[in-house]
Design an enzyme around this catalytic site. Sequence first.
Site, short mmCIF file in Angstrom:
data_model
loop_
_atom_site.label_atom_id
_atom_site.label_comp_id
_atom_site.label_asym_id
_atom_site.label_seq_id
_atom_site.Cartn_x
_atom_site.Cartn_y
_atom_site.Cartn_z
N GLN A 12 0.82 -1.22 0.00
CA GLN A 12 0.00 0.00 0.00
C GLN A 12 0.85 1.27 0.00
O GLN A 12 0.35 2.34 -0.34
CB GLN A 12 -0.95 0.02 1.20
CG GLN A 12 -2.14 -0.91 1.07
CD GLN A 12 -3.07 -0.56 -0.07
OE1 GLN A 12 -3.09 0.57 -0.57
NE2 GLN A 12 -3.85 -1.52 -0.51
N CYS A 66 -10.69 -8.31 0.31
CA CYS A 66 -10.55 -9.74 0.55
C CYS A 66 -11.57 -10.26 1.54
O CYS A 66 -11.88 -11.44 1.56
CB CYS A 66 -9.16 -10.04 1.08
SG CYS A 66 -7.92 -9.11 0.23
#
Length: 392
Positions: free
Chosen positions: A179, A325
Site C-alpha cells: 500500500q 478480501c
Amino acid sequence: MKRIYLDHNATTPVYPEIFKAMEPFLKDNWGNPSSIHWAAREPRKAVDSAREQVAGLFGCQPNEVVFTSSGSEGNNFAIKGIANSKKSKGNHIITTVVEHPSVLNTCKYLSREGFDVTFLPVNSQGMIDLSQLKDSITDRTILITIMFANNETGTIFPVDEIGSIAGEKGVVFHCDAVQAAGKLPLDVDKLNVDILSISGHKLYAPKGVGAVYVKRGVRLTPLIHGGHHERNRRAGTENVAGIAALGKACEVALRDMEKETSHILGLRDKLHRGLVERIDHIRLNGHPEKRLPTTLNVSFEYIEGESILLNLDMKGVAASSGSACTSGSLEPSHVLTSMGLPPETAHGSVRFSFGKSNTDEDVDYVLEILPPIVERLRSMSPLYAKGQTLNR
Ligand SMILES: *Cc1c(COP(=O)(O)O)cnc(C)c1O
C-alpha cells in the site's frame, strides 16, 4: 450515470502510459527472455530495464529485485523463505494482528507447522508499541514481518524504527509495502529493511505482477522451484508485459509522487471535513496524522457499512468496507476489531481510497448523495432509535 471510483486500495486502473509500456510484449515482442536468439532480445531488454526502474523506486541495486506474480506471492516468498532458510537458527516470528491476509494467514500456517508466532496488538489508532516489539524479540527470533501502511485504515507504521530494532538484534525484517509503494518514499537503506514486497495493481500496473527487494546476502528458500529465472530465486518464464508495466509504474510513481500526494491528500481531507460537517456520529478509523494520503476509513454509527456501499453503488460510487478480501463475509474487519472497535461500529465502516484520476467534483458528488443515504438508513435502524434515546 456517474461513475466515481474511490476504491484504489483494492486495485487501481492501468494508467495509459503504463499500458503503452506493456503493449509491445503482448504483441510483436512475444519471445522468451531466456532464449538465445533474436526473439529474446527485446523481451530480455524490457525485463532488465524494468528491474532498473523498480530498483530506482527501492533505492537498491537491480540484482536485489525479484519479480513475482503478486503482492501475496511476495509476502509468502519472504516469510516462508526466511522460515525455511533459518529454521535451524530459530522458530520465532513476529508480526502484527492487522497485517494483510497474505501475511497473517502465512504466519498462521507456519504456526501450525511448528513455528512460534507473536502477533503484536495495536492501539485504537491501529499503531503498534515499539517497546512491546523490542521485548518480544528472543534469541530464537528469525523474522519480523510488519506492513508499511495498513490497507484498511491507512495507518503508517514507523518502518525505519522497526528496521533499526531488527537490525540491532540481527533479525531479518520483511515489510509488506504494497500500500505504501508510489505513495511514500521507499528508500530501503533508510528504512533498514531486508526484504520488501510490492504489487503492480496497487500502483497503476495490471494485476498478476509484483516485486520483492531482497537485500544482498539475505538467503531465502524459493517458493517456486524450477528453472534458473530471477537468479534461482523464483522459477517461471517471466511475465514480460507485466514486468515492463511494473517497471514503468515505478518510474511514474517516483516522478509524480509529490504532485499526486498533495492532490490526493487535499481530496481526502475535503471529504472528511465535509462528512463531519454534514453527518453526526461518525468516527475516523486509523491514525489521525500518520495515515496514507489515499485512505479515509470512517464508521457511521448505528448502520451497516454494506448497506451504505450498496446505496453508494446505486449512485455510481465505488467504495469498500475495509478490505476487498473480506467483503462478502459477515465477519467484521479483523483490523478494526483489533483496534478495539465494537463489532457494530466495525460493521458500520466505509473505506474511501483515492487515486490519480479523482477530482474535486467527485468529492462534491459524494458529499451531496451520502448524507441523505445515511439519514435514511438510520431512520430504519432500531440501533439508532435506541442510541438517540440513551443520548438524550
Ligand atoms: C493488495 C495487498 C496485498 C496483496 O497483493 P496482491 O497483488 O493482490 O496479491 C498485500 N498486502 C497489502 C497491504 C495489500 O493491500
